[in-house]
Design an enzyme around this catalytic site. Structure first.
Site, PDB file in Angstrom:
ATOM      1  N   GLU A 200       4.609 -49.067 -13.521  1.00  0.00           N
ATOM      2  CA  GLU A 200       3.748 -48.596 -14.608  1.00  0.00           C
ATOM      3  C   GLU A 200       3.581 -47.080 -14.504  1.00  0.00           C
ATOM      4  O   GLU A 200       3.242 -46.550 -13.446  1.00  0.00           O
ATOM      5  CB  GLU A 200       2.389 -49.278 -14.537  1.00  0.00           C
ATOM      6  N   HIS A 441     -21.947 -79.623 -18.889  1.00  0.00           N
ATOM      7  CA  HIS A 441     -21.602 -79.478 -17.480  1.00  0.00           C
ATOM      8  C   HIS A 441     -20.626 -80.607 -17.103  1.00  0.00           C
ATOM      9  O   HIS A 441     -20.774 -81.741 -17.554  1.00  0.00           O
ATOM     10  CB  HIS A 441     -22.857 -79.593 -16.610  1.00  0.00           C
TER      11      HIS A 441
END
Length: 457
Positions: A200, A441
Site C-alpha cells: 500500500e 439474545h
C-alpha cells in the site's frame, strides 16, 4: 430510417434491467443495449463471484480450526482450486442467465447486443443499427484502473476480473493496493494456501476508515500470515525469472518483493471513454465520471447516468438506489435525491466490516461535538460462543441532537448488524430509540443498545 423508442438504456448492470422493467410496465417502448455480459460488475466480476470465493475460503479456514471446536478432521485440509472456480462460475453464470432471461421475456423491451455510441443527443449507433429516443439512461459501469507504474508494461499482472479465471493456486500473490478489493482477495488467497503480500502506497490500509479500524484490520490479516507493507512510495515492477519483482521503497523491510503473481487493486475507472459522449455534449469530470445532478440528470436534458459511471457511488446497492431515484421521480411524481441516502458499505473479509454514515474523523471535522460508543467483540456473547472475537463495534453520536452520525461494526456478523443502526439513522430518530429497544439474545445486534448506553465524549 432510425427505429424510435420512448427510452434507451445502455448497460444491463444493477440499474438498467430494473429500470427497463419499470418503464415497460408504464407502457413505454424501451431499447436496452449491452455489449458484453448481462448483470454488470456485481453478477460477473464483483459481488457474486468474489463472495462465492470468500465463502469457499472461509470453509477452508474453519476446517483448519476444527480442532478448536472439538471436531477432528484427521488429514490436512487441501483446496481444489478447479472445484472452487467451478463453484464460483456456477454462481455467476446462473445469476447472469436469470437477468438475461428476465430481459428477454420483458414485453416492450428490445435487446441490442453490441457497443452503443452516441451519434447525437438523441441517437445511438449499435453495430449497423441506429436508434433514437427522447430519454436515454447510461448504466455503463466501470473497470479496474491500472496505473502507469514503472515496468508495468514488462510483466504480466492480474486485475479483479482476470484473477477470477485462475484455477490454480498462486505460490505468492503480491497485491498492489491496500483497500477493499485488494484486502478481500488477500485473505481469500491466503486461506486457499498462497503466500500473500499487500503493498500500500499510503501510511495505512483502507485510509477512508478511522485509524483504529485500519489498525484492527491489519492485525486480523497479519494474524493469518498476510504480510503488509505500507508507505510504499515508489512502486515499480520488473521481471525476475519466471516471477515478478515489485519494488516498494518502504522505510522498513526488504526493498522489493518477489511474487509469482501480481494483482493490481488500486481503484476503478468508469466505462465512459468510448461512448462518443462529445457528440451528445455530455459532460464528464477530470476522472471520466459523467457529471450528474442530485436527481442523476446529466447536463443534457433527457440523458441520465446511473451506477458506477456517475461517480456518486461505487456499489451495487447505490446503483440500484440510482434506479429507484430515477424511477420514482420520472414515473411516480417523486422528488428523491442522491444526497438523501446515507453512505453505507461493507468490507467482506472475515470478520467483516459494516459501515454506515460518517467516520469519527469526518464527524469531528469542523468542531462538531460528538459522543463515542465502543464495544470489543470479546464482550459480545455471540462472538465468544462462535469463537470469533476479533474486532469491535463503534458508534458516533451528535452530542447536541442525539442523532447517530455514523457507525462501524468490525466483527462477526457486522455486515448484518450494522443495519439496525442504519435504519435508525434513516428514520432520523435519536440514539435513545435504539438504546431502549429490546433485541434478541444471543445475537451481535443485542450489544448495540448496551454500547449506546456507554457513550463518552
Amino acid at each position: 430510417m432510425n427505429e424510435k423508442f420512448d427510452a434507451i438504456i445502455i448497460g444491463a448492470g444493477q440499474a438498467g434491467p430494473s429500470l427497463a422493467g419499470r418503464l415497460t410496465g408504464a407502457g413505454m417502448k424501451v431499447a436496452l443495449a449491452e455489449r458484453h455480459l448481462f448483470g454488470g460488475t456485481c453478477v460477473n466480476t464483483g459481488c457474486m463471484p468474489t463472495k462465492a470465493l470468500v465463502a469457499s475460503a472461509k470453509v477452508a479456514h474453519q476446517a483448519r480450526r476444527a480442532a478448536d471446536y472439538g471436531v477432528m478432521l484427521g488429514s490436512a485440509v487441501t483446496v481444489d482450486m478447479r472445484a472452487v472456480k467451478a463453484r464460483k462460475d456456477v454462481v455467476a453464470t446462473t445469476a447472469r442467465g436469470n437477468v438475461e432471461k428476465w430481459l428477454g421475456g420483458m414485453k416492450g423491451c428490445a435487446l441490442y447486443r453490441g457497443h452503443a455510441r452516441f451519434v447525437s443527443p438523441r441517437e445511438l449507433s449499435i453495430g449497423d443499427a441506429t436508434i433514437e429516443a427522447e430519454r436515454i439512461f447510461l448504466n455503463v459501469g466501470g473497470r479496474a484502473f491500472v496505473p502507469n507504474l514503472p515496468g508495468i508494461d514488462k510483466v504480466p499482472y492480474l486485475t479483479n476480473t482476470s484473477i477470477l479465471e485462475l484455477d490454480t493456486l498462486p505460490r505468492h500473490l503480491v497485491i498492489v493496493g491496500g483497500s477493499y478489493i485488494g484486502l478481500e482477495f488477500a485473505q481469500m488467497y491466503r486461506r486457499f494456501g498462497s503466500e500473500v503480500t499487500v503493498i500500500e502506497k499510503g501510511p495505512r490500509l483502507i485510509q477512508r476508515e478511522d485509524e483504529d479500524i485500519s489498525a484492527a484490520i491489519q492485525t486480523i490479516l497479519e494474524s493469518e500470515g498476510i504480510a503488509v507493507r505500507t508507505g510504499a512510495d515508489c512502486i515499480r515492477l520488473a521481471p525476475h525469472g519466471q516471477d515478478v519483482a515489485v519494488g516498494v521503497d518502504c522505510t522498513a523491510g526488504a526493498p522489493e518483493i518477489v511474487g509469482s503473481h501480481v494483482l493490481m487493486a488500486v481503484g476503478r475507472r468508469p466505462n465512459t471513454d468510448d461512448l462518443d459522449l462529445d457528440k451528445a455534449g455530455v459532460a464528464r469530470d477530470e476522472r471520466g465520471y459523467i457529471t450528474v445532478d442530485d436527481e442523476l440528470r446529466t447536463n443534457v436534458p433527457g440523458i441520465w447516468a446511473l451506477g458506477d459511471c456517475n461517480g456518486r457511488g461505487a456499489f451495487t446497492h447505490t446503483s440500484y438506489n440510482d434506479f429507484e431515484i430515477v424511477a420514482a421521480n420520472l414515473l411516480d411524481g417523486g422528488s428523491r435525491r442522491v444526497s438523501d441516502r446515507i453512505p453505507c458499505y461493507g468490507l467482506f473479509i472475515d470478520p467483516p466490516l459494516g459501515r454506515a454514515g460518517l467516520t469519527e474523523r469526518e464527524a469531528r471535522t469542523g468542531g462538531r461535538r460528538v459522543r463515542i460508543g465502543m464495544r470489543p467483540m470479546t464482550r459480545v456473547g455471540r462472538a465468544v460462543e462462535k469463537g470469533e472475537t476479533q474486532g469491535f463495534m463503534k458508534v458516533v453520536v451528535d452530542a447536541e441532537s442525539d442523532r447517530i452520525l455514523g457507525a462501524a461494526i468490525l466483527g462477526v456478523e457486522g455486515d448484518e448488524a450494522i443495519h439496525a443502526i442504519l435504519d435508525v439513522m434513516a428514520a432520523k430518530a435519536p440514539y435513545t430509540t435504539l438504546q431502549q429497544t429490546v433485541h434478541i439474545h444471543p445475537t451481535v445486534s443485542e450489544l448495540i443498545p448496551t454500547m449506546l448506553g456507554e457513550l463518552r465524549q
